[in-house]
Design a protein around this motif. Structure first.
Motif, PDB file in Angstrom:
ATOM      1  N   LEU A   1       0.871  -1.168   0.000  1.00  0.00           N
ATOM      2  CA  LEU A   1       0.000   0.000   0.000  1.00  0.00           C
ATOM      3  C   LEU A   1       0.906   1.215   0.000  1.00  0.00           C
ATOM      4  N   SER A   2       0.642   2.178  -0.901  1.00  0.00           N
ATOM      5  CA  SER A   2       1.571   3.299  -0.976  1.00  0.00           C
ATOM      6  C   SER A   2       0.894   4.556  -1.493  1.00  0.00           C
ATOM      7  N   GLY A   3       1.503   5.677  -1.171  1.00  0.00           N
ATOM      8  CA  GLY A   3       1.069   6.961  -1.713  1.00  0.00           C
ATOM      9  C   GLY A   3       1.736   7.281  -3.042  1.00  0.00           C
ATOM     10  N   ASN A   4       2.686   6.419  -3.494  1.00  0.00           N
ATOM     11  CA  ASN A   4       3.342   6.602  -4.796  1.00  0.00           C
ATOM     12  C   ASN A   4       2.862   5.535  -5.769  1.00  0.00           C
ATOM     13  N   ALA A   5       2.688   5.942  -7.021  1.00  0.00           N
ATOM     14  CA  ALA A   5       2.387   4.966  -8.080  1.00  0.00           C
ATOM     15  C   ALA A   5       3.639   4.842  -8.936  1.00  0.00           C
ATOM     16  N   ALA A   6       4.486   3.876  -8.619  1.00  0.00           N
ATOM     17  CA  ALA A   6       5.867   3.892  -9.121  1.00  0.00           C
ATOM     18  C   ALA A   6       6.040   3.694 -10.614  1.00  0.00           C
ATOM     19  N   GLU A   7       5.292   2.783 -11.228  1.00  0.00           N
ATOM     20  CA  GLU A   7       5.537   2.495 -12.645  1.00  0.00           C
ATOM     21  C   GLU A   7       4.688   3.360 -13.584  1.00  0.00           C
ATOM     22  N   GLY A   8       4.141   4.451 -13.091  1.00  0.00           N
ATOM     23  CA  GLY A   8       3.306   5.303 -13.941  1.00  0.00           C
ATOM     24  C   GLY A   8       1.853   5.175 -13.529  1.00  0.00           C
ATOM     25  N   GLY A   9       1.242   6.291 -13.154  1.00  0.00           N
ATOM     26  CA  GLY A   9      -0.074   6.310 -12.513  1.00  0.00           C
ATOM     27  C   GLY A   9      -1.195   5.636 -13.276  1.00  0.00           C
ATOM     28  N   ALA A  10      -1.100   5.591 -14.627  1.00  0.00           N
ATOM     29  CA  ALA A  10      -2.229   5.126 -15.423  1.00  0.00           C
ATOM     30  C   ALA A  10      -2.642   3.695 -15.096  1.00  0.00           C
ATOM     31  N   GLU A  11      -1.668   2.856 -14.746  1.00  0.00           N
ATOM     32  CA  GLU A  11      -2.001   1.459 -14.566  1.00  0.00           C
ATOM     33  C   GLU A  11      -2.089   1.038 -13.106  1.00  0.00           C
TER      34      GLU A  11
ATOM     35  N   TYR B   1      -7.452   6.157   0.680  1.00  0.00           N
ATOM     36  CA  TYR B   1      -6.676   5.941   1.891  1.00  0.00           C
ATOM     37  C   TYR B   1      -7.059   7.003   2.917  1.00  0.00           C
ATOM     38  N   PHE B   2      -8.141   6.764   3.616  1.00  0.00           N
ATOM     39  CA  PHE B   2      -8.670   7.727   4.599  1.00  0.00           C
ATOM     40  C   PHE B   2      -8.813   9.126   4.006  1.00  0.00           C
ATOM     41  N   GLY B   3      -9.392   9.173   2.817  1.00  0.00           N
ATOM     42  CA  GLY B   3      -9.646  10.475   2.199  1.00  0.00           C
ATOM     43  C   GLY B   3      -8.522  10.982   1.308  1.00  0.00           C
ATOM     44  N   ARG B   4      -7.378  10.286   1.337  1.00  0.00           N
ATOM     45  CA  ARG B   4      -6.276  10.670   0.439  1.00  0.00           C
ATOM     46  C   ARG B   4      -6.084   9.569  -0.593  1.00  0.00           C
ATOM     47  N   PRO B   5      -5.490   9.899  -1.771  1.00  0.00           N
ATOM     48  CA  PRO B   5      -5.282   8.824  -2.731  1.00  0.00           C
ATOM     49  C   PRO B   5      -4.186   7.868  -2.262  1.00  0.00           C
ATOM     50  N   GLY B   6      -4.436   6.602  -2.482  1.00  0.00           N
ATOM     51  CA  GLY B   6      -3.433   5.582  -2.220  1.00  0.00           C
ATOM     52  C   GLY B   6      -3.400   4.647  -3.413  1.00  0.00           C
ATOM     53  N   TYR B   7      -2.362   3.837  -3.497  1.00  0.00           N
ATOM     54  CA  TYR B   7      -2.220   2.927  -4.640  1.00  0.00           C
ATOM     55  C   TYR B   7      -1.849   1.534  -4.154  1.00  0.00           C
ATOM     56  N   LEU B   8      -2.280   0.532  -4.913  1.00  0.00           N
ATOM     57  CA  LEU B   8      -1.780  -0.827  -4.694  1.00  0.00           C
ATOM     58  C   LEU B   8      -0.479  -0.932  -5.476  1.00  0.00           C
ATOM     59  N   SER B   9       0.519  -1.491  -4.843  1.00  0.00           N
ATOM     60  CA  SER B   9       1.879  -1.480  -5.403  1.00  0.00           C
ATOM     61  C   SER B   9       1.957  -2.156  -6.770  1.00  0.00           C
ATOM     62  N   GLN B  10       2.652  -1.510  -7.705  1.00  0.00           N
ATOM     63  CA  GLN B  10       2.957  -2.131  -9.010  1.00  0.00           C
ATOM     64  C   GLN B  10       4.347  -2.724  -8.984  1.00  0.00           C
ATOM     65  N   THR B  11       5.142  -2.250  -8.045  1.00  0.00           N
ATOM     66  CA  THR B  11       6.529  -2.698  -7.920  1.00  0.00           C
ATOM     67  C   THR B  11       7.031  -2.296  -6.537  1.00  0.00           C
ATOM     68  N   ALA B  12       7.934  -3.107  -5.991  1.00  0.00           N
ATOM     69  CA  ALA B  12       8.549  -2.775  -4.705  1.00  0.00           C
ATOM     70  C   ALA B  12       9.875  -2.048  -4.921  1.00  0.00           C
ATOM     71  N   GLN B  13      10.181  -1.792  -6.178  1.00  0.00           N
ATOM     72  CA  GLN B  13      11.534  -1.324  -6.519  1.00  0.00           C
ATOM     73  C   GLN B  13      12.004  -0.115  -5.726  1.00  0.00           C
ATOM     74  N   LEU B  14      11.171   0.916  -5.637  1.00  0.00           N
ATOM     75  CA  LEU B  14      11.655   2.138  -4.985  1.00  0.00           C
ATOM     76  C   LEU B  14      12.009   1.868  -3.519  1.00  0.00           C
ATOM     77  N   TYR B  15      11.203   1.020  -2.872  1.00  0.00           N
ATOM     78  CA  TYR B  15      11.503   0.668  -1.481  1.00  0.00           C
ATOM     79  C   TYR B  15      12.759  -0.201  -1.394  1.00  0.00           C
ATOM     80  N   LEU B  16      12.907  -1.103  -2.358  1.00  0.00           N
ATOM     81  CA  LEU B  16      14.117  -1.944  -2.361  1.00  0.00           C
ATOM     82  C   LEU B  16      15.357  -1.089  -2.582  1.00  0.00           C
ATOM     83  N   GLU B  17      15.235  -0.060  -3.413  1.00  0.00           N
ATOM     84  CA  GLU B  17      16.392   0.823  -3.608  1.00  0.00           C
ATOM     85  C   GLU B  17      16.780   1.499  -2.296  1.00  0.00           C
ATOM     86  N   ALA B  18      15.775   1.895  -1.509  1.00  0.00           N
ATOM     87  CA  ALA B  18      16.083   2.512  -0.209  1.00  0.00           C
ATOM     88  C   ALA B  18      16.770   1.505   0.716  1.00  0.00           C
ATOM     89  N   LEU B  19      16.282   0.256   0.666  1.00  0.00           N
ATOM     90  CA  LEU B  19      16.815  -0.778   1.552  1.00  0.00           C
ATOM     91  C   LEU B  19      18.172  -1.306   1.096  1.00  0.00           C
TER      92      LEU B  19
END
Ligand code: 4AD
Ligand code: MG
Length: 434
Positions: free
Chosen positions: A162-172, A178-196
């Motif tokens: 669950l994330s506030g970012n749509a990593a691979e491009g918002g269209a898909e 998410y409690f009144g804010r937009p949220g997205y189902l993950s398309q990729t874990a990549q950005l988080y893996l890069e942080a880790l």
């Protein structure tokens, strides 16, 4: 005297079991009775065995109860293992008692039903031998992949889906409230893996990814299992070497550990066991030339769709890497190619026999300014990615990674016509139940 502990069906087929007592429990695959003898094929997790029960051996009451058990009803049996040439596997269990655990209702699944009906009854259809073999192979593939990653000293991470970012491009992306804010189902874990990556150097995640693509193709799911790997100090050729080793490790493990299931699904294990690295590598430009020579209306900048990927690999027995794509075709985070600034250091791995892309990977852009420019070019809201840009402000180093679609891999390896056959409860544009 108390009853012996329950054994398993596989036990009936070991040499020493002949003439010995055995107690089993499981489900009725099929049953018929004739002339005071009941023939039941009993299934448990280890296989199936014929059970014969004579009315005079188990008593008239138990016999009548057992006669009423439906396909997929559940029973417990005690008996003696005997030889029987006509029985599958040459053995049967001659019952001295049968207890009905659940007689059940008439099982609605049988031969010659429509694909739609079977998908509506998927929760029951998954008891078929094909599904059982498929999901055992899937479990084995996941185990082999984890073992491989462990050997390569890649650490498993648990990023959010669950994330506030749509990593691979918002269209898909699937959008949620998410409690009144937009949220997205993950398309990729990549950005988080890069942080880790920074504190761990080699990380992976095995998570569901979601794609809101209305593509009704035999290779698209809206939810799939995504294995993603991120490696520090890695360039494109190092990344492809890693992917190759991984694909060889998993195919060899399946051939070695689950040959019977592979054969049952129509994939000779020898074909997987003979797979060797390196896999051929061609540039996007060469792929376009090959396709144009075959009459495809493609030129520089054309995306490679299902038909193009199929044409490139239909005659192949080994996966094929296509590298150095035009950057407009690929995501914002891919590294600009040092040899040709029109391209990025990316590679798709196409499965052989026309099955299409199963891995997408690239080197990551490490430069803060270029990354910001690329984000702006793609029309993304740059402030949403500020946390990700931080990674290029503190010890940014060369790194690369990829995502493997587990069901895409299995579709090829298990020779399945449609990707939905590689997952128990497929999610497609037209279906999210059962
Ligand atoms: O090529 P994709 O979109 O790449 C990424 O998401 C990268 N961020 C991964 C990474 O570098 N960490 O997706 C990766 C793979 C594809 O090659 C394909 O195997 C699978 O995910 N995939 C799908 N599988 C089933 N159904 C779909 N709709 C899929 N979309 C992608
Ligand atoms: Mg891709």
């Amino acid at each position: 005297m108390s009853s012996p502990a329950f054994g398993t069906v596989s036990r009936a087929f070991v040499p020493e079991a002949l003439g010995q007592p055995l107690r089993l429990r499981g489900w009725v695959q099929r049953a018929r009775s004739s002339g005071g003898i009941l023939f039941v094929v009993l299934r448990d997790r280890t296989g199936s065995v014929q059970v014969t029960a004579r009315r005079d051996a188990i008593g008239p009451e138990a016999f009548e109860a057992a006669e009423h058990v439906q396909t997929e009803g559940a029973i417990e049996v005690e008996g003696t293992v005997a030889e029987d040439r006509r029985a599958p596997g040459g053995r049967e269990l001659r019952a001295s008692s049968i207890r009905v655990v659940h007689a059940g209702e008439a099982f609605p699944i049988f031969a010659e039903q429509t694909e739609e009906f079977l998908l509506d009854k998927r929760h029951l259809a998954i008891r078929s031998p094909e599904h059982v073999a498929t999901f055992r192979l899937k479990a084995e593939a996941l185990r082999a992949l984890r073992e491989f990653l462990d050997r390569e000293e890649v650490l498993e991470m648990t990023p959010p889906v669950l994330s506030g970012n749509a990593a691979e491009g918002g269209a898909e992306a699937f959008t949620i409230d998410y409690f009144g804010r937009p949220g997205y189902l993950s398309q990729t874990a990549q950005l988080y893996l890069e942080a880790l990556l920074f504190p761990n150097e080699r990380v992976y995640a095995l998570t569901p990814s979601f794609r809101a693509e209305k593509s009704r193709t035999p290779r698209h799911l809206t939810e799939y299992l995504h294995l993603e790997v991120e490696l520090a100090w890695c360039d494109l050729s190092g990344l492809l070497d890693f992917e190759e080793r991984m694909i060889v490790a998993v195919t060899h493990a399946l051939a070695e550990r689950r040959p019977a299931e592979l054969r049952a699904l129509g994939r000779p294990p020898e074909e997987l066991a003979s797979l060797r690295a390196p896999f051929p590598r061609i540039r996007y430009a060469e792929a376009i030339d090959r396709l144009a020579a075959q009459g495809f209306p493609v030129r520089w900048g054309s995306d490679l769709g299902t038909a193009e990927e199929r044409a490139l690999t239909i005659e192949e027995r080994v996966p094929l890497f296509v590298t150095q794509f035009p950057r407009e075709l690929k995501a914002f985070y891919m590294l600009r190619s040092p040899e040709d600034p029109r391209t990025v250091e990316a590679a798709d791995l196409l499965a052989p026999e026309g099955y299409g892309e199963m891995v997408g990977g690239s080197c990551r852009e490490t430069d803060l300014l270029r990354l910001t420019e690329r984000l702006q070019e793609t029309g993304a809201n740059v402030t949403e990615y500020d946390w990700y840009l931080d990674l290029r402000r503190h010890g940014s180093v060369p790194h690369a990674g990829f995502g493997l679609g587990i069901e895409r891999l299995l579709r090829w390896v298990l020779r399945r016509e449609h990707i939905r056959e590689t997952t128990p409860f497929p999610r497609t544009p037209s279906r999210h139940t059962p």
